[in-house]
Design an enzyme around this catalytic site. Structure first.
Site, short mmCIF file in Angstrom:
data_model
loop_
_atom_site.label_atom_id
_atom_site.label_comp_id
_atom_site.label_asym_id
_atom_site.label_seq_id
_atom_site.Cartn_x
_atom_site.Cartn_y
_atom_site.Cartn_z
N ASP A 198 3.79 -0.72 -4.13
CA ASP A 198 3.55 -2.10 -3.34
C ASP A 198 2.14 -2.04 -2.82
OD1 ASP A 198 5.22 -4.74 -2.39
OD2 ASP A 198 3.68 -4.19 -1.00
N TYR A 319 -2.64 -9.98 1.34
CA TYR A 319 -2.48 -10.83 0.26
C TYR A 319 -3.30 -11.88 -0.03
CZ TYR A 319 2.39 -9.18 0.09
OH TYR A 319 3.57 -8.30 -0.16
N HIS A 376 12.02 -1.24 -6.70
CA HIS A 376 10.80 -1.27 -6.15
C HIS A 376 10.74 -0.45 -4.78
CE1 HIS A 376 7.15 -3.21 -4.82
NE2 HIS A 376 7.63 -3.46 -3.61
#
Length: 406
Positions: A198, A319, A376
């Site tokens: 991530d 982000y 993930h």
């Protein structure tokens, strides 16, 4: 057994830390949870398969059941006890005039040749992702035989770490600087390995390029690599299926990330107002991004940590680099190709399970392993596999990598 012997070369002086919220905070949370309302039934929230990126999101019945369990069965004190069964620390790291109070969990080894590992989480993860893998290590080894020094930080803005600064922008490169200062300050100036998934994969990549002390990088996510110009027909059936998952994620699964990147203020304030809102947003990701859905208590652990530490609104700033007005992806950018030894673990239910040959275009890929399971949250979902990958990757690249001057 105690894994708390800080290396003698450490210049930093970490302060022992214990996770604990007051009884008043705990009661306030329970009351807030009790009066958090779940929206009415709709066609969409009764007809969804959260495992499918083309679904409409979290299932209302799942959320209702999870709320009931959170209220009547879940015990945060047990989670605090588990956290505190490990050696936890905080330490001050200064970067660009700002004091970061960085929390980390550690397994320190007494072996003279132990290899330092920085294990880096992302969103919606936390240091909790790695506790199962740390359990595997401390069951398998003693402080005298542990082949690693394992450092699991709470990234700036996450969990028990503070930040980011309120008076300036902050980014992934800044996160990497803080992590490098932590590792060097703990006595690992002669070399360490960065591992991440991530957002941690981006940080690890930046460390591999910019930090002298980072001698090798291991990833299980390489998002951003495009299939354009590549021979899809040459791939195995499992690789093709995995790429379809990547395509579905890009088309239907990343709306959350665009919200984080373009309206971080709004979503941050909304999800800080209600435990149920936070559970719906975060719980969906653990269900959808995992190969096999985690036990409900593990999801509740993560969401409860975010709630008590007020992490959500201060954790999504990266982000803006990925989905903001001027998005930047590091992986296709030649300046972030890792020339140091690079490792890659492929899991079929990752968000972007791209083939190893594509990853090799982004760095000096010297080790890889394809798994038949896992998603993930590699260290959380498959801790034994994760630890084995770390052992085998380290054997492959160390001590040669540690001696290299780059």
């Amino acid at each position: 057994m105690s894994f708390d012997t800080v290396p003698s070369k450490a210049l930093l002086k970490p302060t022992p830390f214990r996770a604990h919220v007051s009884d008043e905070e705990l009661e306030s949370f329970k009351q807030c949870l009790k009066y958090s309302r779940i929206g009415r039934k709709t066609y969409e929230n009764q007809n969804t398969d959260v495992k499918d990126f083309t679904s409409w999101g979290v299932d209302r019945q799942w959320l209702e059941n999870a709320k009931q369990s959170w209220e009547t069965k879940y015990d945060w004190r047990k989670t605090e006890d588990r956290i505190n069964s490990f050696s936890n620390y905080t330490v001050t790291i200064q970067d660009s005039g700002f004091d970061f109070e960085v929390h980390f969990v550690a397994l320190f080894s007494k072996k003279a040749d132990a290899v330092p590992l920085a294990l880096l989480h992302g969103w919606p993860g936390s240091f909790l992702e790695f506790l199962g893998s740390l359990d595997v290590m401390r069951e398998k080894f003693t402080p005298d035989t542990l082949p690693f020094h394992v450092i699991v930080p709470s990234l700036p803005g996450y969990g028990y770490s503070n930040g980011p600064p309120l008076d300036r922008d902050f980014d992934v490169q800044g996160m990497a600087r803080v992590i490098d200062k932590l590792m060097v300050g703990l006595g690992f100036r002669d070399g360490y390995i960065a591992q991440g998934g991530d957002i941690g994969s981006f940080i690890s990549r930046v460390l591999g390029v910019t930090a002298d002390a980072c001698k090798a990088v291991h990833l299980h996510l390489c998002i951003g690599v495009s299939p354009e110009g590549k021979d899809i027909d040459a791939l195995s059936q499992s690789e093709k299926q995995a790429l379809q998952r990547y395509s579905n994620f890009n088309q239907m699964g990343n709306a959350y990330a665009r919200e984080h990147g373009t309206r971080p203020s709004t979503i941050g304030l909304v999800l800080s107002s209600s435990p149920i809102a936070l559970l719906a947003w975060v719980g969906e990701k653990f269900l959808q991004w995992s190969d096999v859905s985690p036990p409900l208590d593990e999801i509740l652990d993560s969401v409860t940590l975010y709630w008590f530490t007020e992490s959500f609104s201060r954790s999504i700033y990266p982000y803006r680099q990925f989905f903001g007005a001027k998005p930047t992806f590091f992986h296709p950018d030649p300046q972030y190709n890792v020339k140091k030894p690079l490792g890659y673990s492929w899991h079929p239910k990752e968000l972007a399970p791209v083939p190893k040959d594509w990853v090799a275009e982004t760095g000096n890929l010297v080790w890889h392993r394809n798994h038949e399971e896992g998603g993930h949250f590699a260290a959380m979902e498959k801790p034994a596999l994760f630890v084995k990958d770390m052992e085998d990757f380290v054997k492959e690249v160390w001590p040669q990598a540690s001696k290299a001057r780059m």
